[in-house]
Design a protein around this motif. Structure first.
Motif, PDB file in Angstrom:
ATOM      1  N   ASN A 185      -6.371   0.841  -6.010  1.00  0.00           N
ATOM      2  CA  ASN A 185      -5.354   1.219  -5.027  1.00  0.00           C
ATOM      3  C   ASN A 185      -5.916   2.209  -4.014  1.00  0.00           C
ATOM      4  O   ASN A 185      -6.657   3.129  -4.377  1.00  0.00           O
ATOM      5  N   LEU A 186      -5.539   2.026  -2.749  1.00  0.00           N
ATOM      6  CA  LEU A 186      -5.876   2.960  -1.677  1.00  0.00           C
ATOM      7  C   LEU A 186      -4.569   3.478  -1.082  1.00  0.00           C
ATOM      8  O   LEU A 186      -3.648   2.708  -0.818  1.00  0.00           O
ATOM      9  N   THR A 187      -4.498   4.799  -0.882  1.00  0.00           N
ATOM     10  CA  THR A 187      -3.316   5.431  -0.293  1.00  0.00           C
ATOM     11  C   THR A 187      -3.664   6.045   1.056  1.00  0.00           C
ATOM     12  O   THR A 187      -4.653   6.771   1.170  1.00  0.00           O
ATOM     13  N   CYS A 188      -2.849   5.747   2.069  1.00  0.00           N
ATOM     14  CA  CYS A 188      -3.016   6.330   3.403  1.00  0.00           C
ATOM     15  C   CYS A 188      -1.794   7.203   3.689  1.00  0.00           C
ATOM     16  O   CYS A 188      -0.657   6.757   3.528  1.00  0.00           O
ATOM     17  N   SER A 189      -2.047   8.460   4.107  1.00  0.00           N
ATOM     18  CA  SER A 189      -0.972   9.413   4.392  1.00  0.00           C
ATOM     19  C   SER A 189      -1.101   9.935   5.817  1.00  0.00           C
ATOM     20  O   SER A 189      -2.202  10.290   6.259  1.00  0.00           O
ATOM     21  N   VAL A 190       0.033   9.976   6.525  1.00  0.00           N
ATOM     22  CA  VAL A 190       0.100  10.561   7.862  1.00  0.00           C
ATOM     23  C   VAL A 190       0.835  11.897   7.740  1.00  0.00           C
ATOM     24  O   VAL A 190       2.000  11.933   7.332  1.00  0.00           O
TER      25      VAL A 190
END
Length: 302
Positions: free
Chosen positions: A207-212
């Motif tokens: 899993n890859l998580t992207c946060s803004v």
């Protein structure tokens, strides 16, 4: 402008040491926000005894009152501002991104004397920090190469419509990521579009998580990155037991061939010598003179 009133653009600025103001007020686009002033009118007095100026960045007069009446407001804030007549709070609704900035509340107490010179009660700044929510991050992946060991891909994370300028962070395989980030905005007080890119080698499904992140808020999205399995796995070498059994079988096979080679020629020769003796005897018999039957006279007379 009435006699004795000062130009609000040229008001002196004196900090109020007794004013306990928040350093920053936060609000989101579309909300109603109140900016507190550095002075509260005593119950024994009214707004008619004061001049109140709310300015932005010491240049723009947002709203101004003198002797209880509105004397000025800025076009940008028309029909969006109110002044509390007691605590002099400036209310703005609905909040826009352009409202972001530093404001000053300047309060003057009117002296009804011949020189009409007012006394500055306080002049203190307050910062308004405006936030516009970003969209949920959108993550896409593009495979550019694959081997049996890993899958090489480019991952893109994007979000739009938010304020202020954000940063992109993320987590991959329990480790933090450094994104190659680009921002697009028409101006420093316009919504931002943000895009981050990564170059990854994926050795397993993960899993890859992207946060803004923006002004204390976070929007996050996760995506399962899948390692492709379109290669032929290498043939496993035979085990030690298989090699040993194969060797024994091969040795037995060689021994069988050797024994057979020794047995069958001898057996064939035995038959050959027997046949040759029989032929020699037949030949001797054929060379003997023919036997003549002699009949005696006695026999013949019979």
């Amino acid at each position: 402008m009435k006699s004795g009133q000062q130009d609000p653009q040229r008001l002196p600025r004196h900090l109020c040491a007794d004013c306990a103001l928040p350093k920053e007020v936060k609000s989101k686009v579309g909300e109603k926000v109140g900016l507190p002033c550095c002075h509260e009118i005593p119950s024994s007095e009214s707004l008619r005894n004061y001049r109140v100026y709310w300015q932005k960045n010491t240049k723009e007069v947002v709203l101004a009152y003198s002797e209880g009446e509105k004397i000025s407001d800025h076009d940008q804030y028309t029909n969006r501002t109110e002044l509390d007549s007691k605590n002099l709070t400036l209310w703005i609704s609905p909040v826009e991104i352009l409202d972001n900035g530093t404001y000053q509340c300047v309060v003057q107490h009117l002296r009804f004397s011949h020189d009409f010179s007012p006394r500055v009660v306080c002049d203190a700044p307050v910062s308004l920090s405006v936030t516009a929510d970003f969209s949920e991050p959108n993550i896409t992946s593009n495979v550019i190469n694959t081997t049996c060991e890993s899958t090489e891909m480019v991952v893109t994370c994007s979000s739009h419509g938010g304020f202020p300028k954000p940063k992109i962070s993320g987590v991959f395989n329990n480790g933090s990521l450094v994104w190659n980030t680009t921002w697009v905005s028409e101006s420093s007080l316009s919504p931002y579009n943000v895009t981050g890119k990564l170059h990854l080698n994926v050795t397993k499904d993960v899993n890859l998580t992207c946060s803004v992140e923006y002004n204390g808020f976070v929007k996050s999205t996760s995506l399962l990155l899948t390692k492709t399995n379109d290669c032929i796995a290498p043939t496993m070498p035979p085990s030690y037991n298989v090699i040993t059994a194969t060797s024994i079988i091969f040795i037995i096979f060689l021994l069988a061939i050797t024994l057979a080679a020794r047995y069958f020629p001898r057996h064939a020769c035995f038959h050959c010598s027997k046949n040759q003796d029989s032929m020699e005897e037949d030949e001797k018999e054929s060379m003997k003179p023919p036997m003549i039957c002699k009949m005696t006279s006695e026999t013949s007379s019979l």
